[in-house]
Design a protein around this motif. Sequence first.
Motif, PDB file in Angstrom:
ATOM      1  N   CYS A  22      -6.186  20.014  -5.377  1.00 39.95           N
ATOM      2  CA  CYS A  22      -6.399  19.069  -6.472  1.00 39.95           C
ATOM      3  C   CYS A  22      -5.841  17.711  -6.027  1.00 39.95           C
ATOM      4  CB  CYS A  22      -5.678  19.575  -7.721  1.00 39.95           C
ATOM      5  SG  CYS A  22      -5.869  18.452  -9.091  1.00 39.95           S
ATOM      6  N   VAL A  23      -6.707  16.724  -5.942  1.00 35.21           N
ATOM      7  CA  VAL A  23      -6.324  15.371  -5.515  1.00 35.21           C
ATOM      8  C   VAL A  23      -6.459  14.460  -6.718  1.00 35.21           C
ATOM      9  CG1 VAL A  23      -7.065  13.422  -4.078  1.00 35.21           C
ATOM     10  CG2 VAL A  23      -6.991  15.730  -3.112  1.00 35.21           C
ATOM     11  N   ARG A  24      -5.372  13.705  -7.023  1.00 35.03           N
ATOM     12  CA  ARG A  24      -5.404  12.851  -8.217  1.00 35.03           C
ATOM     13  C   ARG A  24      -5.067  11.413  -7.863  1.00 35.03           C
ATOM     14  NH1 ARG A  24      -1.695  16.715 -10.699  1.00 35.03           N
ATOM     15  NH2 ARG A  24      -2.956  18.517 -11.307  1.00 35.03           N
ATOM     16  N   ASP A  25      -6.022  10.540  -8.159  1.00 34.14           N
ATOM     17  CA  ASP A  25      -5.826   9.094  -8.051  1.00 34.14           C
ATOM     18  C   ASP A  25      -5.188   8.692  -6.717  1.00 34.14           C
ATOM     19  OD1 ASP A  25      -6.432   6.726  -9.155  1.00 34.14           O
ATOM     20  OD2 ASP A  25      -4.665   6.582 -10.432  1.00 34.14           O
ATOM     21  N   LEU A  26      -5.747   9.182  -5.647  1.00 31.32           N
ATOM     22  CA  LEU A  26      -5.209   8.961  -4.303  1.00 31.32           C
ATOM     23  C   LEU A  26      -5.552   7.551  -3.819  1.00 31.32           C
ATOM     24  CD1 LEU A  26      -3.699  10.565  -2.099  1.00 31.32           C
ATOM     25  CD2 LEU A  26      -5.934  11.199  -1.167  1.00 31.32           C
ATOM     26  N   VAL A  27      -4.531   6.879  -3.293  1.00 37.22           N
ATOM     27  CA  VAL A  27      -4.693   5.500  -2.804  1.00 37.22           C
ATOM     28  C   VAL A  27      -4.081   5.401  -1.409  1.00 37.22           C
ATOM     29  CG1 VAL A  27      -3.981   3.088  -3.163  1.00 37.22           C
ATOM     30  CG2 VAL A  27      -4.635   4.497  -5.131  1.00 37.22           C
ATOM     31  N   LYS A  28      -4.798   4.771  -0.490  1.00 33.06           N
ATOM     32  CA  LYS A  28      -4.235   4.454   0.822  1.00 33.06           C
ATOM     33  C   LYS A  28      -4.648   3.045   1.218  1.00 33.06           C
ATOM     34  CE  LYS A  28      -2.153   4.876   4.753  1.00 33.06           C
ATOM     35  NZ  LYS A  28      -0.670   4.931   4.795  1.00 33.06           N
ATOM     36  N   HIS A  29      -3.658   2.161   1.281  1.00 31.16           N
ATOM     37  CA  HIS A  29      -3.887   0.793   1.738  1.00 31.16           C
ATOM     38  C   HIS A  29      -3.184   0.625   3.086  1.00 31.16           C
ATOM     39  CE1 HIS A  29      -4.494  -0.827  -2.656  1.00 31.16           C
ATOM     40  NE2 HIS A  29      -5.410   0.031  -2.272  1.00 31.16           N
ATOM     41  N   PHE A  30      -3.898   0.041   4.038  1.00 32.64           N
ATOM     42  CA  PHE A  30      -3.295  -0.263   5.339  1.00 32.64           C
ATOM     43  C   PHE A  30      -2.982  -1.756   5.375  1.00 32.64           C
ATOM     44  CE2 PHE A  30      -6.065   3.385   6.221  1.00 32.64           C
ATOM     45  CZ  PHE A  30      -5.204   4.219   6.903  1.00 32.64           C
ATOM     46  N   PRO A  31      -1.715  -2.126   5.544  1.00 31.65           N
ATOM     47  CA  PRO A  31      -1.404  -3.560   5.585  1.00 31.65           C
ATOM     48  C   PRO A  31      -1.958  -4.225   6.841  1.00 31.65           C
ATOM     49  CG  PRO A  31       0.572  -2.242   5.965  1.00 31.65           C
ATOM     50  CD  PRO A  31      -0.532  -1.280   5.690  1.00 31.65           C
ATOM     51  N   VAL A  32      -2.473  -5.434   6.671  1.00 32.53           N
ATOM     52  CA  VAL A  32      -2.894  -6.255   7.811  1.00 32.53           C
ATOM     53  C   VAL A  32      -1.792  -7.279   8.010  1.00 32.53           C
ATOM     54  CG1 VAL A  32      -4.655  -7.840   8.693  1.00 32.53           C
ATOM     55  CG2 VAL A  32      -5.312  -5.956   7.154  1.00 32.53           C
ATOM     56  N   THR A  33      -1.131  -7.256   9.180  1.00 36.32           N
ATOM     57  CA  THR A  33       0.011  -8.148   9.395  1.00 36.32           C
ATOM     58  C   THR A  33      -0.341  -9.253  10.383  1.00 36.32           C
ATOM     59  OG1 THR A  33       0.840  -6.701  11.129  1.00 36.32           O
ATOM     60  CG2 THR A  33       1.704  -6.337   8.919  1.00 36.32           C
ATOM     61  N   ARG A  34       0.427 -10.336  10.296  1.00 34.51           N
ATOM     62  CA  ARG A  34       0.185 -11.471  11.184  1.00 34.51           C
ATOM     63  C   ARG A  34       1.522 -12.131  11.545  1.00 34.51           C
ATOM     64  NH1 ARG A  34      -4.523 -14.874   9.024  1.00 34.51           N
ATOM     65  NH2 ARG A  34      -5.659 -12.991   9.566  1.00 34.51           N
ATOM     66  N   GLY A  35       1.574 -12.723  12.722  1.00 34.31           N
ATOM     67  CA  GLY A  35       2.758 -13.482  13.133  1.00 34.31           C
ATOM     68  C   GLY A  35       3.850 -12.586  13.695  1.00 34.31           C
ATOM     69  N   LEU A  36       4.878 -13.250  14.261  1.00 33.19           N
ATOM     70  CA  LEU A  36       5.979 -12.528  14.896  1.00 33.19           C
ATOM     71  C   LEU A  36       6.748 -11.662  13.902  1.00 33.19           C
ATOM     72  CD1 LEU A  36       7.482 -15.183  17.332  1.00 33.19           C
ATOM     73  CD2 LEU A  36       6.384 -13.004  17.917  1.00 33.19           C
ATOM     74  N   LEU A  37       6.811 -12.121  12.661  1.00 33.95           N
ATOM     75  CA  LEU A  37       7.574 -11.375  11.653  1.00 33.95           C
ATOM     76  C   LEU A  37       6.746 -10.274  10.996  1.00 33.95           C
ATOM     77  CD1 LEU A  37       9.458 -14.357   9.983  1.00 33.95           C
ATOM     78  CD2 LEU A  37      10.315 -12.740  11.683  1.00 33.95           C
ATOM     79  N   GLY A  38       5.504 -10.176  11.405  1.00 40.99           N
ATOM     80  CA  GLY A  38       4.652  -9.112  10.867  1.00 40.99           C
ATOM     81  C   GLY A  38       4.419  -9.258   9.379  1.00 40.99           C
ATOM     82  N   ARG A  39       4.187 -10.487   8.931  1.00 40.45           N
ATOM     83  CA  ARG A  39       3.953 -10.733   7.512  1.00 40.45           C
ATOM     84  C   ARG A  39       2.642 -10.086   7.072  1.00 40.45           C
ATOM     85  NH1 ARG A  39       1.976 -15.259   4.768  1.00 40.45           N
ATOM     86  NH2 ARG A  39       1.419 -16.119   6.800  1.00 40.45           N
ATOM     87  N   THR A  40       2.659  -9.377   5.930  1.00 37.95           N
ATOM     88  CA  THR A  40       1.434  -8.762   5.415  1.00 37.95           C
ATOM     89  C   THR A  40       0.558  -9.834   4.782  1.00 37.95           C
ATOM     90  OG1 THR A  40       2.570  -6.685   5.006  1.00 37.95           O
ATOM     91  CG2 THR A  40       0.514  -7.021   3.810  1.00 37.95           C
TER      92      THR A  40
END
Length: 345
Positions: A22-40
Motif C-alpha cells: 500500500c503506497v500513500r501519497d508518495l513524493v520524491k523530489h531530487f534537488p538540483v544544486t549549483r555553485g561551490l556551496l551546492g545551493r538548491t
Amino acid sequence: MSSVAAPARAAGRQPAEDDLLCVRDLVKHFPVTRGLLGRTVANVRAVDGVSFRIGRGETLGLVGESGSGKSTVARLVLRLLRETRGEIVFAGHELTGMRAGELKRLRRRMQIVFQDPFSAFDPRMSIADVIGEPLRAHRLADGRSARRRAGELLELVGLTGTDLDKYPHQFSGGQAQRIGIARALATSPELLVCDEAVSALDVSVQAQVLNLLRRLQRELGLSYLFIAHDLNVVRYISDRVGVMYLGQIVEEGPADELLADPRHPYTRSLAAAIAGAGPPGSRRRVLARGEAPSPSDPPAGCRFHTRCPAAFGRCREEAPALRAVGPDRTASCHLLERPGQEART
Ligand code: SF4
C-alpha cells in the motif's frame, strides 16, 4: 513551476485485507544544486503524490512515457531510494523510517527484475553463483544446498540444471532474463518489481517471458508491480493499470476496462498510439502533442495541458483532482468532474 498545489491523490481502489503493498501519497523530489556551496536552485519532481495498492497474487501495471516517474516509484518501493515524504506499507509493515536490520529481513520478500539482466550479473561468475548469491547474502543456503536450489530455480524458469556451470555471456537475452527471474525468486519473495523487464527483448521472446511470469504468478502466488512504457505489454499481464504522467497517476483501473474505455485524454492518446487502438481516423484527434515537459518545471494547472487536445482555460490554472469515474476507477481531468461528462477528444 505549478502555481496551484496538486490535490491530495486518492488511492485507486478501496483497501482490502489481502493487500500486500500500500503506497500513500508518495513524493520524491531530487534537488538540483549549483555553485561551490551546492545551493538548491530547483527540484526535479520525479514522483509527486502517488498512491496505489497491490493485492496478494495481483499485478499492477504502471505505464507512462520515459520521465513519468514510474521507475523512481519502483526504487522507492524497494528502498533503493528514500522518499521525500509519503508512506509505503508492505505486508503490514511501514517501510518508511524502518531500521536497517528490520528492512534487510523484509527486503528478501520483495525483489526486482531489471531491464538488462546482464548488468546485474558479474560476468566472471557461473550461473550457479549468480543465482546462489542472494541465497548466501540472506543466509538462506550455502555450498551444495545453494547449488541445488539454483538448479531447481533454473528448471522453474524453463532452463536446465546443466546450465549451472555456464557463464552469462553464453546465454541469449531471453535466456538471461529467465536467469534474472530465477535469481529474483531465490529468496522466495512475495512481490516482484519488474522494471521494463521485457522492453529490450524481441516481440516473440517478450511473449515467452510474459507467459513465464504469468505461470510463476499462478504457481507461486506472486504479486507484481510491472513497469513498462508499452501499453500492449502492460495490458497483457496486468489486473489493474495505473497511468503515470509527470510524476502523478492520472488514471487507474482494471486493465480491460481502462484499455477498452480510457477516460483521461493522456490514456486515450497512449491507447490510440498502439496499433489498432481506437476507431479509424481518430488517432490524430487524440494523440498528445509534442514532448513531455521537464519534471523540474511541470506546467501550472493540469500538468498535461500543454499537450492535451481537449485543454481549455481552467486547465492552465487549476490542477484536477483524482476522482472516481466508475466503480473501481479513478482519473484526474476537469472534463470528468460531473457524471455523464466525458473527456471525449
Ligand atoms: Fe486535458 Fe484539461 Fe483534462 Fe488536463 S484537465 S487532461 S488539460 S482537458
